[in-house]
Structures are given as C-alpha cells and as structure tokens.
Design a protein around this motif. Structure first.
Motif, PDB file in Angstrom:
ATOM      1  N   UNK A   1      -4.601   5.377  -0.364  1.00  0.00           N
ATOM      2  CA  UNK A   1      -4.916   4.703   0.887  1.00  0.00           C
ATOM      3  C   UNK A   1      -4.930   3.200   0.685  1.00  0.00           C
ATOM      4  N   UNK A   2      -4.607   2.482   1.738  1.00  0.00           N
ATOM      5  CA  UNK A   2      -4.645   1.026   1.688  1.00  0.00           C
ATOM      6  C   UNK A   2      -6.065   0.532   1.433  1.00  0.00           C
ATOM      7  N   UNK A   3      -7.044   1.207   2.014  1.00  0.00           N
ATOM      8  CA  UNK A   3      -8.434   0.779   1.843  1.00  0.00           C
ATOM      9  C   UNK A   3      -8.881   0.918   0.396  1.00  0.00           C
ATOM     10  N   UNK A   4      -8.423   1.963  -0.293  1.00  0.00           N
ATOM     11  CA  UNK A   4      -8.803   2.128  -1.701  1.00  0.00           C
ATOM     12  C   UNK A   4      -8.111   1.090  -2.566  1.00  0.00           C
ATOM     13  N   UNK A   5      -6.865   0.764  -2.258  1.00  0.00           N
ATOM     14  CA  UNK A   5      -6.190  -0.313  -2.968  1.00  0.00           C
ATOM     15  C   UNK A   5      -6.901  -1.637  -2.732  1.00  0.00           C
TER      16      UNK A   5
END
Length: 471
Positions: free
Chosen positions: A396-400
């Motif tokens: 996910x973008x949020x985890x990155x």
C-alpha cells in the motif's frame, strides 16, 4: 527498522530474499537527485535496487547460473524514472499531470487537497460541495468557509476524493495509521499445497525449454488490473523483463491519455466488461500466471476476484494487490492517490508546513511502491519455481509512506553529480505518435535495455493471450 540498517536491506528482507544477495547491488550515488526534506532518493534507490535484484535472481535461477549477476542502481536513472510522467512528450507535446481542480485549497481551519483528474471524481467533488457547475473560483470560496475534516468526510461520502492536511503527529494518532504500522512493508500469504484440481496455471516459470530465457520473465503471462501510476509502473517493469502483460480496463472508464502513454510500454491494452463478458475474462484468467490488481480492496470481490477467491479457484496463481491505504483499518475501502496519501500522512506538512503545505519532488510513493510490487511478483515467481504453491503479496502507498517517514536514514550525497535527465531519456515512434520517454532504471548484467514495444491506443487490443508459450 533502525537508522543503522540500510533501506535496501530492509526492502529485500520484506520481499523474503536471501540477505546475502544484497551484496550483489552496486549503487551509483549522485548528489542533487530527488532533493527533499525526507530521504526520497534513498527510498527510490532501495525500491529499484530490490526490483533489479529480484529480476537478476529469477533470471539466474531460470538459466541455471551458480551466481546472481551484479545489479547496478544509478541515482540518475532512478531519479529520471521516478518522474517519468513529467519527461514524456507525445509528438512534442508536454503531458498534463493534474487537472485544475486537483490541488491544495485553503479551508477555514487549514488545508485540504482534492483529486479530480477523472471526470467522475470531478463530478462527485462538485456535487458534494453543492457546486454542480463550479470552477476554481467557486470552489475556493466554498472551501474557505468549511473545516478541512468536514470537507474530507463530505466528499468521500459522495464518492469523491479530498483529504485534510495532517501533521505527522496527527496522522500517527489516527486509527488508519495505527493499522498500517502494524503491518510489514510487503505482506505475504503463501500456500505450498499442491494443486489437485487440475486448474492451476501451467508451470511456465520453471522453464519448459532447454534454452535459457532471454529475460527473467520470458513466458510469464500477467493480467494487469491496475490504473494510474503505481500498479502500471509495476506491470510496465514486468513487461520490460519479458512478461506478456495484458492490461484490462472497464470499457466506460478510459485512462488519461498521458498516463496510459507513460506506463503502457511493453504491454497490450484491452477493455472488458466483467459483468457481461465473464466468460472471456475467465479464459484470460485460465491462461494467466500472475494477476496484479490496483483497485481499492473489496472493489473486485463481487466479480470473484479477491485474492482469496482467485487463489482458491486456481492454486499456484500469484496475486499482487496494491491499494492506497491498505487492506485493513477504517480507510481500507477508500480510494486514494499518491498526492492524497502525502497529505494525510504528514508528508505534505514536512515538505512544506502547516501554513503552506509542500510535496515530494516526485510521486515517490507511487513509483516506489510500483517497483516493490514488481519485485514481489518476481520473488514470488522464484519461490514458486523452487517450491510450487500460490503467493499473495499486498502493498500500500500508506505503508510505503510510513517507511519513508519513520524508517530510512539519509545517505551521503555521493561523488557523482546529476547533470540532468538526458542520459536516461530515449525517443521512438509508436501508435500514439513520436514519444520521448524515460528509460527504466532496472539494470543488471545481461538485463533489459528498453521495451520491445511502445504503448498503443488505450483498449486497442483484443482481450486474449497472443502466441504460443514463449513466443
């Protein structure tokens, strides 16, 4: 991860790779690349390096080599590729990256960022704010009188996209941030159960020929159900590495032309209505080795295309799922884009301030996650070759974003300089016109140089696999 660890080691560990192989990566460190307050250059280098190493590893295994080739990661190539959409020219025309209503707006108590590049998102944004025919000036006036969080909730309730600016501290206290940080950078689900139904994908990856493959993913069929940047960057990279990539979109939702041109290299593009053409889709699925999805979690479930359903129907399949906010937490069902994730997670406040938000020098969450997604597919192919079974990878973008803000240390500027992107740009004719474009930064011994084909018109190909195995 602590700041004494390297970003490359962390990314490779998250992908399940052998730690000893990290020594095969040789970086070319350049100053002046992707300058930011956050360590964007280090994140970008790690994501591309991990992807290139995964490709080199798979190629070595398929060719029966005793040693994985060395990987070269040049900051210049990486920095150029991470803004590939800005370098694109189509018959000399510069790309359009953001629509007029996709931007920051002042609110009564702060800032909000909207995303309205697609017509349906623009319509929903304006409808949520009671401005069916509104333009920039109208939106400015309305938003200036409303609170940012109120706008965020109202627009999302209407199916639009708007996110209130948060500081890193405010995001850290948010329930979605807590859920994201509990998860690894790459989530894996592995099943090594042998297929007993006869429905598993053919074992193309182990190599059906006595001849070594020309590229690591030669003969691998990838069904691409992604849009915008991150997912298409992943599948564009797999196409570069030899995969037969077929992107499938719903017929009534054309991709933005410039985005399609930038990320369409090496692929074919078809349209298919999953509701009415289910039989045609199942034929595609029956011939696929890999399925990559980029829709919000749950959006494809009604078509029986959740990762769990796909793997249950077809043991041995590799599924790579990308989302903006993660497949968990209160925002798991929300749509999102790189620009919005930057605003929610505090990145925009760090790169600017709460008085005047800023942005990263690239849509680095999109591009970085895209290369990690491709790396996950490549590592899954290597694992499946050696042990069989299915693999599901979730990113996910949020985890990155959490990795960028919390887990990466700045590195030295480096002795080399970045004198501009020209070294890593190329030109070619295509069915879309004369293109100038960024070359891929994925580089290893005997690795890929350029895509075998340029992008074609969106939806211009038949929804079927072409050619015999290995063609």
């Amino acid at each position: 991860m602590t700041n004494t660890d390297t970003a490359m080691e962390f990314a490779w560990e998250a992908l399940g790779g052998d730690p000893a192989l990290v020594s095969r990566v040789s970086p070319v460190v350049r100053g002046g690349v992707l300058r930011a307050r956050l360590p964007v250059r280090e994140l970008a280098r790690a994501c591309v390096g991990a992807c290139a190493l995964a490709a080199a590893e798979l190629g070595a295994r398929r060719a029966g080599l005793g040693e994985v080739p060395r990987v070269r990661v040049d900051d210049g190539a990486v920095g150029t590729a991470f803004v590939s959409e800005r370098h694109l020219l189509v018959d000399g025309r510069a790309p359009v990256t953001f629509a007029p209503l996709s931007r920051f707006w002042r609110t009564a108590d702060g800032w909000v960022r909207t995303h309205a590049n697609y017509p349906h998102h623009r319509e929903r944004l304006l409808t949520a704010l009671d401005l069916p025919d509104g333009e920039v000036a109208d939106l400015e006036a309305v938003l200036a009188e409303r609170r940012a969080l109120e706008v965020e909730e109202a627009v999302y309730a209407a199916g639009g996209l708007a996110v209130a600016l948060r500081t890193p501290e405010e995001w850290a206290a948010h329930e979605q941030a807590v859920a994201v940080r509990r998860r690894p950078l790459v989530e894996w689900e592995r099943s090594d159960q042998p297929d007993r139904s006869g429905s598993a994908p053919r074992a193309r990856v182990p190599g059906l020929s006595d001849e070594p493959p020309l590229l690591p993913a030669t003969g691998v069929r990838v069904l691409d159900l992604t849009r915008v940047i991150a997912g298409p960057v992943a599948t564009r990279t797999l196409a570069l590495l030899g995969a037969d990539v077929l992107r499938v979109d719903p017929p009534g939702m054309p991709e933005i032309l410039d985005q399609h041109a930038d990320t369409g290299f090496g692929k074919r593009s078809a349209t298919l209505d999953l509701a009415s053409d289910r039989g045609a889709f199942e034929e595609l699925l029956a011939g696929a080795d890999v399925v990559v999805t980029g829709y919000r979690p749950g959006a494809l479930d009604r078509f029986g295309l959740s990762p769990e359903a796909l793997v249950e129907r077809r043991p041995g399949l590799i599924v790579a799922q990308l989302s903006a906010w993660g497949a968990y937490g209160p925002w798991s069902g929300r749509q999102g884009f790189d620009s919005l994730v930057q605003v929610a997670t505090g990145i925009a406040a760090v790169e600017g301030s709460v008085e005047q938000p800023g942005t990263l020098p690239a849509q680095a969450l999109d591009h970085g996650t895209g290369y990690l997604l491709a790396a996950a597919v490549l590592r899954a192919l290597t694992e499946r070759r050696e042990g069989g079974g299915s693999r599901v990878a979730r990113l996910s973008l949020a985890r990155t974003a959490a990795w960028l803000t919390d887990g990466i240390a700045y590195g030295p500027e480096g002795a080399e300089s970045y004198d501009g992107p020209e070294t890593w740009l190329a030109e070619r004719d295509s069915r879309l016109g004369r293109l100038r474009y960024a070359l891929s930064p994925v580089d290893f011994a005997d690795g890929p140089g350029d895509w075998g084909r340029g992008p074609g018109p969106w939806g211009g190909d038949d929804p079927r696999w072409v050619g015999a195995l290995g063609d």
